[in-house]
Scaffold this motif. Structure first.
Motif, short mmCIF file in Angstrom:
data_model
loop_
_atom_site.label_atom_id
_atom_site.label_comp_id
_atom_site.label_asym_id
_atom_site.label_seq_id
_atom_site.Cartn_x
_atom_site.Cartn_y
_atom_site.Cartn_z
N ALA A 9 0.84 -1.21 0.00
CA ALA A 9 0.00 0.00 0.00
C ALA A 9 0.87 1.26 0.00
CB ALA A 9 -0.93 -0.01 1.21
N ALA A 10 1.96 1.23 0.75
CA ALA A 10 2.86 2.39 0.79
C ALA A 10 3.51 2.60 -0.57
CB ALA A 10 3.93 2.18 1.86
N ILE A 11 3.95 1.52 -1.21
CA ILE A 11 4.56 1.64 -2.54
C ILE A 11 3.56 2.19 -3.54
CG2 ILE A 11 5.48 0.28 -4.47
CD1 ILE A 11 6.74 -1.56 -2.32
N ALA A 33 7.78 3.99 -8.34
CA ALA A 33 7.68 2.56 -8.04
C ALA A 33 9.04 1.98 -7.66
CB ALA A 33 7.10 1.82 -9.24
N ALA A 34 10.06 2.33 -8.41
CA ALA A 34 11.39 1.78 -8.12
C ALA A 34 11.94 2.32 -6.80
CB ALA A 34 12.35 2.10 -9.27
N GLY A 35 11.83 3.62 -6.61
CA GLY A 35 12.38 4.22 -5.40
C GLY A 35 11.68 3.75 -4.13
N SER A 36 10.37 3.68 -4.17
CA SER A 36 9.66 3.24 -2.97
C SER A 36 9.89 1.75 -2.71
CB SER A 36 8.16 3.55 -3.09
OG SER A 36 7.61 2.94 -4.24
N THR A 37 9.98 0.96 -3.76
CA THR A 37 10.27 -0.47 -3.57
C THR A 37 11.66 -0.67 -2.99
OG1 THR A 37 8.84 -1.02 -5.43
CG2 THR A 37 10.41 -2.70 -4.72
N ILE A 38 12.63 0.06 -3.51
CA ILE A 38 14.00 -0.04 -2.98
C ILE A 38 14.05 0.43 -1.53
CG2 ILE A 38 16.32 0.94 -3.18
CD1 ILE A 38 15.85 0.94 -6.25
N ALA A 43 14.80 -0.94 4.06
CA ALA A 43 14.38 -0.81 5.46
C ALA A 43 14.08 -2.17 6.06
CB ALA A 43 13.15 0.09 5.54
N TRP A 44 13.50 -3.06 5.27
CA TRP A 44 13.22 -4.40 5.77
C TRP A 44 14.51 -5.18 6.02
CZ3 TRP A 44 13.82 -9.21 3.11
CH2 TRP A 44 13.30 -10.30 3.80
N VAL A 45 15.50 -5.01 5.14
CA VAL A 45 16.77 -5.70 5.33
C VAL A 45 17.53 -5.12 6.53
CG1 VAL A 45 19.06 -6.04 4.29
CG2 VAL A 45 17.02 -6.43 2.94
N ALA A 46 17.48 -3.79 6.68
CA ALA A 46 18.24 -3.14 7.75
C ALA A 46 17.63 -3.39 9.12
CB ALA A 46 18.33 -1.65 7.48
N VAL A 56 4.00 2.24 10.44
CA VAL A 56 4.48 3.49 9.84
C VAL A 56 5.81 3.29 9.11
CG1 VAL A 56 5.10 5.88 10.37
CG2 VAL A 56 3.31 4.76 11.66
N VAL A 57 6.57 2.27 9.48
CA VAL A 57 7.91 2.05 8.92
C VAL A 57 7.89 1.90 7.40
CG1 VAL A 57 9.90 0.50 8.92
CG2 VAL A 57 8.86 1.19 11.07
N PRO A 58 6.99 1.09 6.81
CA PRO A 58 7.00 0.98 5.35
C PRO A 58 6.65 2.29 4.65
CG PRO A 58 5.55 -0.70 6.29
CD PRO A 58 6.06 0.14 7.40
N TRP A 59 5.80 3.08 5.25
CA TRP A 59 5.41 4.36 4.65
C TRP A 59 6.59 5.33 4.64
CZ3 TRP A 59 0.83 5.02 2.21
CH2 TRP A 59 -0.13 4.02 2.42
N ILE A 60 7.29 5.40 5.74
CA ILE A 60 8.46 6.29 5.81
C ILE A 60 9.54 5.81 4.85
CG2 ILE A 60 10.32 7.08 7.33
CD1 ILE A 60 8.28 6.99 9.64
N ALA A 61 9.75 4.50 4.82
CA ALA A 61 10.77 3.94 3.93
C ALA A 61 10.42 4.17 2.47
CB ALA A 61 10.93 2.46 4.21
#
Length: 102
Positions: A9-11, A33-38, A43-46, A56-61
């Motif tokens: 949803a954030a992407i 699309a590319a920037g938000s996916t990256i 953020a998920w890897v880190a 909120v983390v996926p939205w900020i990322a």
């Protein structure tokens, strides 16, 4: 499961927002699309533990990833001449000759 839905949803939201506010919609859609996916992936890897219980983390990322890619794209477009070889102006040998065709 809800973490994945939040990330998607954030992407989608960041991509749509960037696309509708841009003059070049196709480029904005790709960059959004590319920037938000990256951003979401990094953020998920880190910090994979931050995803549980914090929606909120996926939205900020996604926003930071898209903003970073827009900044990178702008820098490449701004300094396009840096990577091109210098242009050598050829001497103009036409002078003031004018021809009138029929």
């Amino acid at each position: 499961m809800f973490d994945l839905v939040d990330a998607l949803a954030a992407i989608a939201a960041v991509t749509i927002a960037l696309t509708f506010t841009s003059l070049d919609r196709r480029t904005a859609a790709v960059i959004g699309a590319a920037g938000s996916t990256i951003g979401v992936f990094l953020a998920w890897v880190a910090a994979p533990g931050a995803w549980t219980g914090t929606p909120v983390v996926p939205w900020i990322a996604a926003v930071l990833g898209a903003a970073g890619l827009v900044a990178g794209w702008s820098a490449v477009r701004l300094y396009d001449g840096v990577f091109a070889p210098p242009r050598v102006e050829q001497p103009d040998d036409t002078g003031a000759v004018t021809t009138i065709g029929r």
